[in-house]
Design a protein around this motif. Structure first.
Motif, short mmCIF file in Angstrom:
data_model
loop_
_atom_site.label_atom_id
_atom_site.label_comp_id
_atom_site.label_asym_id
_atom_site.label_seq_id
_atom_site.Cartn_x
_atom_site.Cartn_y
_atom_site.Cartn_z
N ILE A 1 -8.85 1.98 10.05
CA ILE A 1 -10.01 1.32 10.67
C ILE A 1 -11.06 2.35 11.04
O ILE A 1 -12.25 2.16 10.77
N LEU A 2 -10.63 3.46 11.65
CA LEU A 2 -11.58 4.53 11.98
C LEU A 2 -12.24 5.08 10.73
O LEU A 2 -13.42 5.48 10.75
N ASP A 3 -11.50 5.11 9.63
CA ASP A 3 -12.05 5.59 8.36
C ASP A 3 -13.29 4.79 7.96
O ASP A 3 -14.24 5.34 7.40
N LYS A 4 -13.27 3.52 8.26
CA LYS A 4 -14.41 2.65 7.91
C LYS A 4 -15.50 2.69 8.97
O LYS A 4 -16.69 2.53 8.67
N GLN A 5 -15.12 2.92 10.22
CA GLN A 5 -16.07 2.86 11.33
C GLN A 5 -16.89 4.14 11.48
O GLN A 5 -18.08 4.09 11.79
N VAL A 6 -16.26 5.29 11.28
CA VAL A 6 -16.89 6.57 11.61
C VAL A 6 -17.62 7.13 10.39
O VAL A 6 -17.06 7.19 9.28
N ASN B 1 -12.79 15.13 3.58
CA ASN B 1 -13.04 15.31 2.15
C ASN B 1 -11.88 16.01 1.45
O ASN B 1 -12.07 16.77 0.50
N THR B 2 -10.68 15.77 1.93
CA THR B 2 -9.51 16.43 1.36
C THR B 2 -8.47 15.41 0.95
O THR B 2 -8.46 14.26 1.42
N ARG B 3 -7.58 15.84 0.09
CA ARG B 3 -6.47 14.97 -0.31
C ARG B 3 -5.54 14.70 0.87
O ARG B 3 -4.98 13.62 1.00
N GLN B 4 -5.39 15.71 1.76
CA GLN B 4 -4.54 15.53 2.93
C GLN B 4 -5.03 14.35 3.78
O GLN B 4 -4.22 13.57 4.29
N TYR B 5 -6.33 14.22 3.92
CA TYR B 5 -6.88 13.10 4.70
C TYR B 5 -6.54 11.77 4.06
O TYR B 5 -6.12 10.82 4.74
N GLN B 6 -6.69 11.68 2.75
CA GLN B 6 -6.37 10.43 2.06
C GLN B 6 -4.89 10.10 2.17
O GLN B 6 -4.52 8.93 2.31
N GLU B 7 -4.05 11.11 2.13
CA GLU B 7 -2.62 10.87 2.30
C GLU B 7 -2.33 10.33 3.70
O GLU B 7 -1.50 9.43 3.87
N TYR B 8 -3.03 10.86 4.70
CA TYR B 8 -2.82 10.40 6.07
C TYR B 8 -3.24 8.94 6.24
O TYR B 8 -2.55 8.15 6.89
N ILE B 9 -4.37 8.58 5.66
CA ILE B 9 -4.81 7.17 5.71
C ILE B 9 -3.76 6.29 5.02
O ILE B 9 -3.47 5.18 5.48
N GLY B 10 -3.18 6.79 3.95
CA GLY B 10 -2.12 6.04 3.27
C GLY B 10 -0.90 5.83 4.16
O GLY B 10 -0.27 4.77 4.13
N ILE B 11 -0.58 6.83 4.98
CA ILE B 11 0.52 6.68 5.93
C ILE B 11 0.20 5.56 6.92
O ILE B 11 1.06 4.73 7.25
#
Length: 509
Positions: free
Chosen positions: A153-158, A190-200
């Protein structure tokens, strides 16, 4: 005598002592308290001496629990050498999914329940295929889990980078989160680690329930939000069980540990500061020097687990804890000149790794300078030991804020250690703040929480009651799994054929 509908529970642990130790402790409870058959699937780093030591100790002391050590898959070509920890863990768990499936499907008595940590949420689909009850075990605290759940949700808001925001982030029903306290994957979106965390954050919703290593009185506000359908419970939609604190018991003392405990026996009560930055934490050379001087200036007794300074990253020892093969293991190579001699009577230096559970339980230990990993934080709280909070990586900045500002069992530097070198005078001042003064409000608060933790785990305590409820659900699922329909699913030709192929692939690899 065989228990009717005795559940077989499989617990899956990702690499790292902060994941392995809480998994082992949960497995112990399920066996000792509930009589379950437990199999722990430990995906190991294979480069950590401390991790191997913990595994060997667990295997030898818990002969009623099955341990299957699964080496991580070959990641060559999938990750860069400098890949961040969360990215590496997620890829390791994803690539090992086939091996996990093969092991589970080829067991003579297949599990009826699968419990994974947050990095293993992709394996929940295996549980669905085999009609297993499935849980996500959060080895950290409820506030961290709330952020993880809310991160999509924060990914979309911020807009823009999280660390550049001026105002704290609102998490429904929970304490706001300051931008500087975000977890490591959120430092750069802007990293793959961030995308992995959102996936978690999306994956953890797929369990039948969430087990959190905390207790009701410690984090009532966060737990209530996770259960309220008008708050975070509306995202989660499954029960949340506070089953902690689950902390390790001291290991049988080795020859080196006996010597350390003997030294502690000679010190006054609550007079020694224990200093350790966790199983994977390291300091820069400059910061190591300042910590040494801070200890010396404080004039306090100390026991310090020292590691060679890092060469750029605070988490550089995460996959190699206790590796004693480095040439610069002698602390004299990187501590201030003459430090060992000047502090010989007041302190002890321990290279690389120590039996922390035994040390923190000793009555001579009165303070803990800690990286604030959640397992270490719980070990400190359950022994009533106040902390100097020194977060380094992962969710440790959140933990430090929780411990120092909300729970009030610690103090922290004015500026995060990740942002600047903390000076020796401030270090000495923080150490004296948690160690000196009678009464000491921080120490008194630590003692209060020690009693609260013990109460939660008593026979009628809320954490014990919560795990008892989960155990009853596991028994009910075990009974269902004894039906002919479920057995036919597990032994169908298609499943057996695929499992054999996967096992063959893993063997060839």
């Amino acid at each position: 005598m065989e228990i009717m509908h005795r559940p077989h529970v499989a617990l899956l642990s990702s690499p790292g002592l902060g994941h392995l130790i809480p998994t082992i402790e949960l497995g112990k409870l399920l066996v000792l308290r509930h009589g379950f058959k437990v199999t722990i699937l430990a995906i190991t780093s294979q480069t950590s001496e401390a991790e191997s030591r913990i595994l060997k100790s667990a295997i030898s002391s818990i002969n009623f629990c099955d341990f299957l050590e699964l080496p991580p898959a070959d990641l060559s070509g999938l990750l860069e050498n400098e890949a961040a920890i969360v990215e590496r863990l997620c890829v390791v768990m994803r690539e090992t999914k086939g091996a996990v499936r093969s092991v589970l499907s080829n067991m003579a008595h297949p599990p009826s329940v699968l419990i994974v940590d947050i990095f293993g949420s992709e394996c929940l689909s295996i549980a669905e295929e085999f009609r297993m009850l499935k849980y996500v075990y959060v080895a950290s605290n409820a506030w961290f889990f709330s952020l993880t759940l809310y991160s999509p949700i924060l990914d979309k808001q911020v807009q823009g980078q999280f660390v550049d925001q001026k105002e704290p982030f609102e998490i429904p029903g929970c304490s706001p989160l300051r931008p500087e306290d975000v977890v490591d994957p959120m430092l750069d979106r802007n990293t793959r680690q961030y995308q992995e965390y959102i996936g978690i954050g999306m994956g953890v919703r797929k369990g039948d329930g969430i087990l959190v290593n905390t207790w009701e009185e410690l984090q009532r506000k966060d737990l209530e939000s996770l259960r309220d359908e008008n708050l975070l419970g509306g995202l989660l939609k499954v029960p949340v069980y506070a089953i902690g604190p689950l902390v390790r018991e001291p290991e049988p003392p080795s020859s080196s540990t006996i010597g350390l405990l003997g030294w502690l026996d000679q010190q006054p009560s609550e007079s020694v500061v224990y200093v350790s930055f966790g199983s994977g934490g390291t300091l820069s050379h400059e910061q190591t020097i300042e910590v040494a001087w801070g200890l010396e200036l404080s004039r306090l007794r100390f026991m310090w687990v020292v590691r060679p300074p890092n060469r750029g990253r605070a988490d550089s020892a995460f996959f190699s804890t206790g590796d004693g093969s480095r040439e610069d293991d002698d602390p004299s190579n990187y501590l201030p000149e003459g430090f060992k001699e000047r502090t010989r009577k007041m302190g002890r230096l321990i290279p690389q790794w120590a039996a922390q559970a035994s040390i923190l339980r000793h009555p001579s230990v009165g303070g803990f300078m800690s990286h604030c990993g959640w397992s270490s934080s719980l070990e400190s709280i359950t022994n009533g030991v106040p902390m100097v909070c020194w977060p380094l990586y992962a969710e440790q900045r959140m933990n430090a804020t929780l411990l120092a500002e909300e729970l009030r069992v610690g103090v922290r530097p004015k500026v995060l250690p990740a942002k600047k070198v903390v000076g020796r005078e401030e270090i000495a001042s923080m150490l004296r703040e948690i160690m000196e003064g009678k009464p000491n409000p921080i120490r008194e608060r630590a003692r209060e929480l020690r009693e609260s933790a013990a109460k939660a785990m008593e026979r009628d305590g809320l954490s014990r009651t919560a795990l008892d409820h989960v155990a009853n659900l596991c028994c009910a699922r075990a009974a269902e799994c004894e039906t002919h329909e479920h057995q036919s699913v597990l032994t169908s030709p298609s499943v057996s054929h695929v499992s054999s192929n996967l096992l063959s692939q893993r063997t060839q690899r």
